[in-house]
Design a protein around this motif. Structure first.
Motif, PDB file in Angstrom:
ATOM      1  N   VAL A  51       0.846  -1.168   0.000  1.00  0.00           N
ATOM      2  CA  VAL A  51       0.000   0.000   0.000  1.00  0.00           C
ATOM      3  C   VAL A  51       0.896   1.237   0.000  1.00  0.00           C
ATOM      4  CG1 VAL A  51      -1.753   1.241   1.338  1.00  0.00           C
ATOM      5  CG2 VAL A  51      -1.800  -1.259   1.242  1.00  0.00           C
ATOM      6  N   SER A  52       0.628   2.160  -0.914  1.00  0.00           N
ATOM      7  CA  SER A  52       1.449   3.364  -0.996  1.00  0.00           C
ATOM      8  C   SER A  52       0.974   4.404   0.019  1.00  0.00           C
ATOM      9  CB  SER A  52       1.426   3.939  -2.412  1.00  0.00           C
ATOM     10  OG  SER A  52       0.115   4.315  -2.786  1.00  0.00           O
ATOM     11  N   VAL A  53       1.947   5.018   0.697  1.00  0.00           N
ATOM     12  CA  VAL A  53       1.657   6.003   1.739  1.00  0.00           C
ATOM     13  C   VAL A  53       2.460   7.264   1.465  1.00  0.00           C
ATOM     14  CG1 VAL A  53       1.713   6.491   4.225  1.00  0.00           C
ATOM     15  CG2 VAL A  53       1.269   4.160   3.432  1.00  0.00           C
ATOM     16  N   PHE A  54       1.810   8.413   1.618  1.00  0.00           N
ATOM     17  CA  PHE A  54       2.456   9.714   1.454  1.00  0.00           C
ATOM     18  C   PHE A  54       2.301  10.468   2.769  1.00  0.00           C
ATOM     19  CE2 PHE A  54       2.608  14.163  -0.018  1.00  0.00           C
ATOM     20  CZ  PHE A  54       3.793  14.123  -0.744  1.00  0.00           C
ATOM     21  N   ILE A  55       3.358  11.138   3.239  1.00  0.00           N
ATOM     22  CA  ILE A  55       3.350  11.828   4.535  1.00  0.00           C
ATOM     23  C   ILE A  55       3.449  13.331   4.312  1.00  0.00           C
ATOM     24  CG2 ILE A  55       4.569  12.132   6.736  1.00  0.00           C
ATOM     25  CD1 ILE A  55       5.721   9.248   6.272  1.00  0.00           C
ATOM     26  N   ILE A  56       2.515  14.084   4.923  1.00  0.00           N
ATOM     27  CA  ILE A  56       2.561  15.543   4.883  1.00  0.00           C
ATOM     28  C   ILE A  56       2.587  16.044   6.322  1.00  0.00           C
ATOM     29  CG2 ILE A  56       1.449  17.677   4.107  1.00  0.00           C
ATOM     30  CD1 ILE A  56      -0.100  15.966   2.032  1.00  0.00           C
ATOM     31  N   ASP A  57       3.724  16.617   6.725  1.00  0.00           N
ATOM     32  CA  ASP A  57       3.881  17.137   8.086  1.00  0.00           C
ATOM     33  C   ASP A  57       4.984  18.167   8.070  1.00  0.00           C
ATOM     34  OD1 ASP A  57       4.657  17.354  10.966  1.00  0.00           O
ATOM     35  OD2 ASP A  57       3.207  15.727  11.180  1.00  0.00           O
ATOM     36  N   ASP A  58       4.795  19.298   8.746  1.00  0.00           N
ATOM     37  CA  ASP A  58       5.806  20.347   8.744  1.00  0.00           C
ATOM     38  C   ASP A  58       6.990  20.043   9.656  1.00  0.00           C
ATOM     39  OD1 ASP A  58       3.966  20.750  10.906  1.00  0.00           O
ATOM     40  OD2 ASP A  58       4.683  22.797  11.147  1.00  0.00           O
ATOM     41  N   ASN A  59       6.892  19.015  10.487  1.00  0.00           N
ATOM     42  CA  ASN A  59       7.969  18.671  11.409  1.00  0.00           C
ATOM     43  C   ASN A  59       8.801  17.527  10.836  1.00  0.00           C
ATOM     44  OD1 ASN A  59       9.192  17.076  13.712  1.00  0.00           O
ATOM     45  ND2 ASN A  59       8.488  18.899  14.796  1.00  0.00           N
ATOM     46  N   GLU A  60      10.074  17.794  10.606  1.00  0.00           N
ATOM     47  CA  GLU A  60      10.970  16.800  10.001  1.00  0.00           C
ATOM     48  C   GLU A  60      11.098  15.544  10.860  1.00  0.00           C
ATOM     49  OE1 GLU A  60      15.603  16.465   8.513  1.00  0.00           O
ATOM     50  OE2 GLU A  60      14.683  18.440   8.719  1.00  0.00           O
ATOM     51  N   THR A  61      11.167  15.712  12.180  1.00  0.00           N
ATOM     52  CA  THR A  61      11.290  14.562  13.078  1.00  0.00           C
ATOM     53  C   THR A  61      10.047  13.680  13.002  1.00  0.00           C
ATOM     54  OG1 THR A  61      12.717  15.829  14.552  1.00  0.00           O
ATOM     55  CG2 THR A  61      11.687  13.853  15.464  1.00  0.00           C
ATOM     56  N   THR A  62       8.882  14.308  12.976  1.00  0.00           N
ATOM     57  CA  THR A  62       7.637  13.551  12.873  1.00  0.00           C
ATOM     58  C   THR A  62       7.611  12.745  11.583  1.00  0.00           C
ATOM     59  OG1 THR A  62       6.438  15.180  14.187  1.00  0.00           O
ATOM     60  CG2 THR A  62       5.115  13.730  12.787  1.00  0.00           C
ATOM     61  N   ARG A  63       8.002  13.381  10.464  1.00  0.00           N
ATOM     62  CA  ARG A  63       8.033  12.664   9.183  1.00  0.00           C
ATOM     63  C   ARG A  63       9.000  11.488   9.245  1.00  0.00           C
ATOM     64  NH1 ARG A  63       8.782  17.798   7.214  1.00  0.00           N
ATOM     65  NH2 ARG A  63      10.798  17.212   6.311  1.00  0.00           N
ATOM     66  N   ALA A  64      10.162  11.688   9.843  1.00  0.00           N
ATOM     67  CA  ALA A  64      11.166  10.624   9.922  1.00  0.00           C
ATOM     68  C   ALA A  64      10.671   9.453  10.770  1.00  0.00           C
ATOM     69  CB  ALA A  64      12.475  11.178  10.486  1.00  0.00           C
ATOM     70  N   VAL A  65      10.039   9.755  11.913  1.00  0.00           N
ATOM     71  CA  VAL A  65       9.533   8.697  12.786  1.00  0.00           C
ATOM     72  C   VAL A  65       8.422   7.920  12.077  1.00  0.00           C
ATOM     73  CG1 VAL A  65       8.299   8.220  14.941  1.00  0.00           C
ATOM     74  CG2 VAL A  65      10.223   9.819  14.936  1.00  0.00           C
ATOM     75  N   LEU A  66       7.480   8.630  11.457  1.00  0.00           N
ATOM     76  CA  LEU A  66       6.412   7.945  10.725  1.00  0.00           C
ATOM     77  C   LEU A  66       6.978   7.073   9.612  1.00  0.00           C
ATOM     78  CD1 LEU A  66       3.519  10.541  10.369  1.00  0.00           C
ATOM     79  CD2 LEU A  66       3.420   8.311  11.484  1.00  0.00           C
ATOM     80  N   ARG A  67       7.929   7.612   8.865  1.00  0.00           N
ATOM     81  CA  ARG A  67       8.545   6.854   7.767  1.00  0.00           C
ATOM     82  C   ARG A  67       9.184   5.571   8.285  1.00  0.00           C
ATOM     83  NH1 ARG A  67      11.297  10.731   5.893  1.00  0.00           N
ATOM     84  NH2 ARG A  67      13.186  10.281   7.027  1.00  0.00           N
ATOM     85  N   MET A  68       9.913   5.653   9.406  1.00  0.00           N
ATOM     86  CA  MET A  68      10.560   4.463   9.975  1.00  0.00           C
ATOM     87  C   MET A  68       9.534   3.430  10.429  1.00  0.00           C
ATOM     88  SD  MET A  68      13.960   5.758  12.035  1.00  0.00           S
ATOM     89  CE  MET A  68      13.036   6.658  13.248  1.00  0.00           C
ATOM     90  N   ILE A  69       8.424   3.888  11.013  1.00  0.00           N
ATOM     91  CA  ILE A  69       7.392   2.967  11.473  1.00  0.00           C
ATOM     92  C   ILE A  69       6.676   2.318  10.290  1.00  0.00           C
ATOM     93  CG2 ILE A  69       5.139   2.818  12.638  1.00  0.00           C
ATOM     94  CD1 ILE A  69       6.128   5.052  14.545  1.00  0.00           C
ATOM     95  N   ILE A  70       6.354   3.118   9.284  1.00  0.00           N
ATOM     96  CA  ILE A  70       5.494   2.669   8.189  1.00  0.00           C
ATOM     97  C   ILE A  70       6.212   1.817   7.155  1.00  0.00           C
ATOM     98  CG2 ILE A  70       4.105   3.476   6.223  1.00  0.00           C
ATOM     99  CD1 ILE A  70       3.396   5.949   7.996  1.00  0.00           C
ATOM    100  N   GLN A  71       7.399   2.241   6.745  1.00  0.00           N
ATOM    101  CA  GLN A  71       8.091   1.585   5.626  1.00  0.00           C
ATOM    102  C   GLN A  71       8.378   0.120   5.939  1.00  0.00           C
ATOM    103  OE1 GLN A  71       8.824   3.075   2.550  1.00  0.00           O
ATOM    104  NE2 GLN A  71       9.347   1.016   1.939  1.00  0.00           N
ATOM    105  N   GLY A  72       7.932  -0.760   5.068  1.00  0.00           N
ATOM    106  CA  GLY A  72       8.167  -2.187   5.261  1.00  0.00           C
ATOM    107  C   GLY A  72       7.576  -2.982   4.127  1.00  0.00           C
ATOM    108  N   GLU A  73       7.318  -4.252   4.374  1.00  0.00           N
ATOM    109  CA  GLU A  73       6.775  -5.125   3.338  1.00  0.00           C
ATOM    110  C   GLU A  73       5.356  -4.755   2.940  1.00  0.00           C
ATOM    111  OE1 GLU A  73       7.181  -9.329   3.929  1.00  0.00           O
ATOM    112  OE2 GLU A  73       9.096  -9.052   4.943  1.00  0.00           O
ATOM    113  N   LEU A  74       4.542  -4.342   3.896  1.00  0.00           N
ATOM    114  CA  LEU A  74       3.139  -4.046   3.608  1.00  0.00           C
ATOM    115  C   LEU A  74       2.904  -2.621   3.125  1.00  0.00           C
ATOM    116  CD1 LEU A  74       1.397  -5.782   6.631  1.00  0.00           C
ATOM    117  CD2 LEU A  74       1.671  -6.649   4.309  1.00  0.00           C
ATOM    118  N   TYR A  75       3.737  -1.691   3.577  1.00  0.00           N
ATOM    119  CA  TYR A  75       3.541  -0.280   3.260  1.00  0.00           C
ATOM    120  C   TYR A  75       4.795   0.299   2.616  1.00  0.00           C
ATOM    121  CZ  TYR A  75      -0.384  -1.118   6.264  1.00  0.00           C
ATOM    122  OH  TYR A  75      -1.520  -1.655   6.803  1.00  0.00           O
TER     123      TYR A  75
END
Length: 134
Positions: A7-31
């Motif tokens: 499933v493709s996911v796009f992140i929109i957030d003005d905080n770089e740390t928040t984007r990085a944390v979400l990316r680390m959690i989300i990125q994987g086999e399913l997303y």
């Protein structure tokens, strides 16, 4: 080269740390995180171009806030699910986001299990759309 299955996911957030944390959690086999943006205007433009299955969208951003972006995404990408990212539990904002078409919420501070569970529930609702578009 074809994109990996998932499933493709796009992140929109003005905080770089928040984007990085979400990316680390989300990125994987399913997303598959296909991109991100640090403000509502560029995020909306990139989401329209990339057409993700799910957008993780911060509510509080300077300028074009998350509720404005949500309205535009639902107009132009009606099959894209939008998960609002927030540290606030302001009832009026939550009700407004739901009325505008938000599929759910990811609350800060993040718990990776809850983030993935929210994505799983959202992706399960998207499955009929995902199958018809492949």
């Amino acid at each position: 080269m074809p994109e990996p299955y998932g499933v493709s996911v796009f992140i929109i957030d003005d905080n770089e740390t928040t984007r990085a944390v979400l990316r680390m959690i989300i990125q994987g086999e399913l997303y598959h995180v296909i991109g991100e943006a640090n403000n509502g205007i560029s995020g909306l433009a990139r989401a329209r171009k990339l057409r993700p299955d799910i957008v993780c969208l911060d509510i509080e951003m300077p300028g074009y806030n998350g509720l404005d972006v949500l309205m535009e995404i639902k107009k132009t990408l009606p099959n894209t699910a939008v998960l609002m990212v927030t540290g606030s539990n302001d009832r009026a904002t939550i009700v407004t986001a739901i009325q505008l078409g938000a599929s759910g919420f990811i609350l800060k501070p993040f718990n990776s299990g809850i983030v993935l569970d929210t994505l799983d529930k959202t992706a399960a609702l998207l499955k009929p759309h995902l199958k018809s578009s492949s």
